[in-house]
Design an enzyme around this catalytic site. Structure first.
Site, PDB file in Angstrom:
ATOM      1  N   MET A 227       6.594 -33.882  17.029  1.00  0.00           N
ATOM      2  CA  MET A 227       7.619 -33.318  16.143  1.00  0.00           C
ATOM      3  C   MET A 227       7.732 -31.822  16.399  1.00  0.00           C
ATOM      4  SD  MET A 227       6.878 -35.253  12.520  1.00  0.00           S
ATOM      5  CE  MET A 227       5.075 -35.218  12.658  1.00  0.00           C
ATOM      6  N   VAL A 228       8.934 -31.369  16.730  1.00  0.00           N
ATOM      7  CA  VAL A 228       9.166 -29.953  17.004  1.00  0.00           C
ATOM      8  C   VAL A 228       8.813 -29.124  15.773  1.00  0.00           C
ATOM      9  CG1 VAL A 228      10.928 -28.225  17.545  1.00  0.00           C
ATOM     10  CG2 VAL A 228      10.939 -30.426  18.719  1.00  0.00           C
TER      11      VAL A 228
ATOM     12  N   GLU B  83       7.358 -31.390  21.518  1.00  0.00           N
ATOM     13  CA  GLU B  83       7.961 -31.333  22.841  1.00  0.00           C
ATOM     14  C   GLU B  83       8.014 -29.892  23.336  1.00  0.00           C
ATOM     15  OE1 GLU B  83      12.197 -32.427  25.072  1.00  0.00           O
ATOM     16  OE2 GLU B  83      12.148 -31.849  22.961  1.00  0.00           O
TER      17      GLU B  83
ATOM     18  N   CYS C 139      15.020 -37.638  22.551  1.00  0.00           N
ATOM     19  CA  CYS C 139      15.527 -36.602  21.657  1.00  0.00           C
ATOM     20  C   CYS C 139      17.050 -36.517  21.737  1.00  0.00           C
ATOM     21  CB  CYS C 139      14.924 -35.246  22.006  1.00  0.00           C
ATOM     22  SG  CYS C 139      15.537 -33.903  20.950  1.00  0.00           S
TER      23      CYS C 139
ATOM     24  N   GLY D  44       9.649 -44.799  13.967  1.00  0.00           N
ATOM     25  CA  GLY D  44      10.884 -44.761  13.189  1.00  0.00           C
ATOM     26  C   GLY D  44      10.788 -45.458  11.851  1.00  0.00           C
ATOM     27  N   GLY D  45       9.564 -45.798  11.387  1.00  0.00           N
ATOM     28  CA  GLY D  45       9.428 -46.581  10.165  1.00  0.00           C
ATOM     29  C   GLY D  45       9.211 -45.796   8.895  1.00  0.00           C
TER      30      GLY D  45
END
Length: 488
Positions: free
Chosen positions: A18-19, A42, A115, A214-215
């Site tokens: 997570m950025v 990233e 992304c 994604g949950g």
């Protein structure tokens, strides 16, 4: 190269990349609470390739430092067997160069292929790679063949299940260790339902571990929900993003910790590893969420330093004690370094305590230029500069060799260029040669330059070719050292 125990991607609870969130304090906190693997935020290949690897003896970390002295990536021994370095790249050779740069300090390498943000897709990275399977194959194959650590990638799903499965099968053939799948299309956002059926189809179609992501919105509110999401997707492992960002104790089998306790634990790591206060503040704000309008939330929003953040959370004493320990350690290391310098000092090197101040010299004129001109005039080989950087404070010292004699300043400088200029000054002053300072009166090098500048104008008046031979300006262009800065 020594190969550590390979990272296993089956049956794992993983902190997602997570950025601005996946920096060292959050990764360590997630590990403390039970995460098995943690991904860093990233980091773009071009930015990483500008960095130098520096051992930070005060913090006991490995830092990858940009030319502007900003720490781009910081890691430590505690997470070495658990951290996966995620990069953004659209070029196989650049990706390999970054992987080789960090390989010895991380447990695995991941390429971001999901992304959807414009800054990533505009550069043909992130989700833009999903429409270029040839490039995906090139990047991943190059990494798998080029490094010893496991390689993974993280994707989003394509418009059709069939296309997604076909792409993943092609990715599997590159030899990667696992694939993380965010169960949304690139145009979908967190409020859209996660497509568990597509992740399940992928899990059933390949043999490598599939990591479901994604949950957070639909499934994961507490630890037991992680298993529910894993079963719904038939995935090997689960990767958690926003649920972990809101409360990283989501990884605790025993249940969530109170948010106040979690935030204090996070701050301790942020202070311990000198995390930049803006990043610390951002992560704490993500945890507070709806509490940002409370008195504490408003104080956090107004904080302008790590110390002020600590005061907001009643941790001022911890901040003072920790920073005092670091200052003491730094002083101790400085004394050790000075002792080593004294013991290893080359008695044949001529030394002076000088610095280069460009305000004392005419524009475009430097001591290095004067020294080079003198060497040419005296038929000596051109000066050779050897520069080292001190790990503790990242300051530089340069030694210049002229006519088999070495010269250096005893003062350390903040850049390689300044250190080389200081070494040139020591040499020039020892030789009794002008160094070009404004206070020295008429500057022969400037006059020489002016004559050269006038020649093209005179030639133009006579209608001659304005192209200047390459040897003309050679005497007036500052030489650059070809010596690389070694790691100490």
């Amino acid at each position: 190269m020594t190969v550590n125990t390979p990272l296993c991607f089956r049956g794992k609870k993983i902190l997602a990349p997570m950025v601005r969130v996946g920096t060292l304090p959050m990764r360590l906190l997630a590990l403390d609470y039970g995460a098995d693997i943690v991904y860093c935020e990233e980091l773009i290949d071009l930015k990483m390739l500008q960095c130098k690897r520096v051992i930070n003896e005060v913090l006991e970390t490995v830092d990858f430092v940009a030319p502007n002295e900003r720490v781009v990536f910081r890691t430590c021994e505690r997470e070495r067997q658990s951290v996966v370095f995620q990069m953004g790249s659209a070029d196989a050779e650049r990706a390999l160069a970054v992987a080789k740069l960090v390989e010895s300090d991380v447990a695995g390498i991941d390429v971001n292929m999901g992304c959807p943000k414009e800054y990533s897709t505009k550069a043909s990275m992130g989700a833009a790679l999903l429409t270029d399977p040839d490039k995906i194959e090139s990047i991943l194959t190059t990494l798998v063949k080029g490094i010893c650590k496991p390689v993974t990638c993280k994707i989003r799903i394509l418009p059709s299940v069939e296309d997604t499965v076909n792409l993943v099968k092609r990715i599997e053939k590159t030899g990667i260790a696992a694939i993380a799948v965010h169960g949304r299309k690139k145009e979908e956002r967190p409020q859209h339902p996660v497509h568990c059926d597509v992740i399940k189809a992928i899990s059933e179609a390949v043999t490598i571990p599939v990591i479901a992501n994604g949950g957070s919105h639909d499934f994961i509110k507490e630890y037991t929900d992680i298993e529910t999401f894993q079963k719904a997707t038939a995935a090997s492992s689960v990767m958690i993003a926003r649920a972990a960002m809101w409360n990283p104790s989501i990884f605790r089998k025993e249940g969530l910790f109170p948010l106040k306790e979690v935030m204090q634990d996070y701050i301790k790591y942020a202070v311990r590893y000198d995390n930049h206060y803006t990043n610390t503040k951002y992560c704490l704000c993500q945890m507070l969420r709806e509490q940002l309008e409370t008195p504490q939330g408003k104080k956090l929003h107004a904080a302008q330093s790590t110390q002020e953040i600590c005061e907001v959370f009643e941790m001022a004493d911890f901040y003072e004690e920790t920073t005092a320990v670091f200052e003491g350690k730094k002083t101790s290391l400085e004394i050790e370094i000075q002792d080593e310098d004294d013991q290893m000092e080359d008695p044949d090197v001529i030394k002076m305590a000088v610095r280069f101040d460009k305000r004392e010299y005419p524009p475009q004129i430097t001591p290095k230029m004067y020294l080079l001109e003198w060497c040419r005039k005296e038929k000596h080989p051109q000066p050779v500069y050897e520069t080292v950087q001190r790990p503790l404070d990242r300051l530089f010292c340069s030694v210049v060799t002229v006519a088999e004699q070495k010269y250096r300043s005893t003062l350390w400088d903040k850049s390689k260029k300044l250190a080389e200029q200081a070494a040139a000054i020591v040499c020039l002053r020892t030789l009794g040669v002008p160094e070009g300072k404004l206070c020295e009166g008429e500057n022969q090098l400037i006059n020489k330059r002016k004559r050269e500048d006038r020649e093209p104008l005179n030639n133009r008046d006579r209608g001659e070719d304005l192209a200047e031979p390459s040897h003309k300006k050679a005497n007036f262009i500052e030489e650059t050292s070809d010596v690389n800065v070694p790691k100490m």
